[in-house]
Design a protein around this motif. Structure first.
Motif, short mmCIF file in Angstrom:
data_model
loop_
_atom_site.label_atom_id
_atom_site.label_comp_id
_atom_site.label_asym_id
_atom_site.label_seq_id
_atom_site.Cartn_x
_atom_site.Cartn_y
_atom_site.Cartn_z
N VAL A 192 0.85 -1.20 0.00
CA VAL A 192 0.00 0.00 0.00
C VAL A 192 0.88 1.24 0.00
O VAL A 192 2.03 1.21 0.44
CB VAL A 192 -0.94 0.04 1.24
CG1 VAL A 192 -1.95 -1.08 1.18
CG2 VAL A 192 -0.12 -0.03 2.53
N GLY A 193 0.31 2.35 -0.49
CA GLY A 193 1.04 3.60 -0.50
C GLY A 193 1.24 4.13 -1.90
O GLY A 193 0.83 3.52 -2.89
N HIS A 194 1.88 5.27 -1.99
CA HIS A 194 2.12 5.90 -3.29
C HIS A 194 3.16 5.10 -4.06
O HIS A 194 4.17 4.66 -3.51
CB HIS A 194 2.61 7.34 -3.10
CG HIS A 194 2.54 8.14 -4.36
ND1 HIS A 194 1.45 8.94 -4.67
CD2 HIS A 194 3.39 8.24 -5.40
CE1 HIS A 194 1.65 9.50 -5.85
NE2 HIS A 194 2.82 9.10 -6.31
N PRO A 195 2.96 4.90 -5.37
CA PRO A 195 3.92 4.11 -6.15
C PRO A 195 5.21 4.87 -6.45
O PRO A 195 5.20 6.06 -6.73
CB PRO A 195 3.16 3.80 -7.44
CG PRO A 195 2.17 4.91 -7.58
CD PRO A 195 1.78 5.28 -6.17
N VAL A 196 6.32 4.15 -6.36
CA VAL A 196 7.64 4.64 -6.70
C VAL A 196 8.25 3.65 -7.69
O VAL A 196 8.30 2.45 -7.42
CB VAL A 196 8.56 4.75 -5.46
CG1 VAL A 196 9.96 5.19 -5.87
CG2 VAL A 196 7.96 5.72 -4.45
N LEU A 197 8.68 4.15 -8.84
CA LEU A 197 9.30 3.31 -9.87
C LEU A 197 10.79 3.59 -9.91
O LEU A 197 11.21 4.74 -10.01
CB LEU A 197 8.67 3.62 -11.24
CG LEU A 197 9.31 2.95 -12.47
CD1 LEU A 197 9.27 1.44 -12.37
CD2 LEU A 197 8.62 3.43 -13.74
#
Length: 296
Positions: free
Chosen positions: A29-34
Motif C-alpha cells: 500500500v502507499g504511493h507508487p515509486v518506480l
C-alpha cells in the motif's frame, strides 16, 4: 521507518514495442515509486534501497529495462534514450492504472535520462515527481567513453567465472571496496552453455548506441537540456561528488534550468551512487519522499 524484507512480488509489464518488462514489487500500500537502473545494470542494483523506501509506506517497483536483466531483448535493436523513455511511459501508465496514482520515478543514469525525456518532452504530466541519480543533460564525454569502453570490452568473450568478472570491475573502479559476497554481481551475469559468464544485457545495447558514437550526441544533449527546462514537477538531483560523468558545473547548469529542484551531493561516491553509499543515498530519497507526501 522499517525495511520491507519479505520477498518482492514479481510483476510483468508491457513496453512500447510489445516487449515484456520484468519487475519486482515491494510493499502493498502507499504511493507508487518506480526505480529504473542505469545502463548495463539490472533491477537488483536497487535491492537495498527498494526495501527501505517501501518501508516508508510506498509501493516500490524495481524494473529491468529493455534488453537488461530478465526483460526482453528487442528484435528491433532500438536502444536509444527515446526508446527507454517510451517504455517508461507505457509502464508508468500501467502502474497508475494499477495503483491509482502517478509514480515517483527514481532513475539512475540511463533510467534518469529516460525519465527526463518522458516527463520533459514526450509525455508531460506522466510522473508525480522525478529523482535523477548522477545524471544531467550534459555529461563528461570522457567519462561516458570510459564506461562504454568497459562495457564493450568483454561483451563477446565474457568471463570464466563470477570471480573473474569481480576482478575486472575492481581494476575498473580501484577505489571501491571489493565485496566478499559476489551474489549481487552474479545477478548481473548470465551463465552460458559454453561455461562462460556474460553480462545480463543485450550486446546490441552497446553496439548500436547512436548517442555515444556519432554527431547525434549534440542533438540528443540539446533535447535533454530543453526537456529539463520544461520540468514543472518536484525534482531532486542526487550526485556523487566523485562522479565520472556529472561535474559540479553540469549539476549547477541543471539547477539553473530547474530552479525548484533539490540537490544532494554525496561525499565519497562516484557515478554508482547507490552502490557506493547506499545508506546515504537512501537517506536522501527518504527525506525527499517524506517532504513530498507530508500530510498526505
Amino acid at each position: 521507518m522499517r525495511t520491507i524484507e519479505a520477498d518482492p512480488e514479481p510483476v510483468t509489464f508491457i513496453g512500447a514495442e510489445g516487449n515484456r518488462l520484468e519487475a519486482d514489487r515491494y510493499g502493498s500500500v502507499g504511493h507508487p515509486v518506480l526505480m529504473l537502473h542505469g545502463g548495463g545494470q539490472t533491477r537488483y542494483s536497487w535491492d537495498a534501497a527498494a526495501g527501505r523506501i517501501a518501508g516508508l509506506g510506498h509501493v516500490v517497483y524495481s524494473l529491468d529495462q529493455r534488453g537488461h536483466g530478465k526483460s526482453d531483448w528487442v528484435p528491433s535493436g532500438h536502444y536509444g534514450f527515446a526508446d527507454f523513455a517510451a517504455d517508461l511511459i507505457a509502464v508508468a501508465r500501467q502502474i497508475e492504472q494499477r495503483e491509482g496514482a502517478k509514480p515517483v520515478l527514481v532513475g539512475a543514469s540511463l533510467g534518469g535520462l529516460a525519465g527526463l525525456l518522458a516527463e520533459g518532452d514526450i509525455a508531460p504530466g506522466l510522473l508525480s515527481a522525478l529523482v535523477l541519480v548522477d545524471v544531467t543533460p550534459r555529461m563528461d564525454q570522457q567519462g561516458v567513453s570510459k564506461i562504454l569502453g568497459f562495457m564493450a570490452e568483454r561483451v563477446e568473450e565474457g568471463f570464466a567465472s563470477v570471480e573473474e568478472a569481480a576482478e575486472a570491475i575492481a581494476r575498473y573502479i580501484p577505489d571501491r571496496k571489493r565485496p566478499k559476497d559476489l551474489s549481487g554481481l552474479s545477478k548481473n551475469l548470465r551463465p552460458q552453455p559454453d561455461g562462460r559468464y556474460r553480462w545480463h544485457w543485450d550486446p546490441a545495447f552497446i553496439k548500436t548506441k547512436p548517442e555515444a558514437h556519432s554527431k547525434k550526441a549534440n542533438d540528443v544533449q540539446d533535447r535533454l537540456l530543453k526537456a529539463a527546462g520544461r520540468l514543472e514537477l518536484p525534482v531532486l538531483l542526487v550526485r556523487g561528488q566523485k562522479s565520472e560523468l556529472v561535474s559540479r558545473q553540469y549539476a549547477d547548469e541543471f539547477l539553473a534550468l530547474v530552479p525548484h529542484a533539490g540537490f544532494v551531493d554525496i561525499e565519497d561516491a562516484g557515478h554508482m551512487v547507490a552502490g557506493d553509499k547506499n545508506d546515504v543515498f537512501a537517506d536522501a530519497i527518504e527525506r525527499f519522499l517524506t517532504s513530498l507526501f507530508a500530510g498526505a
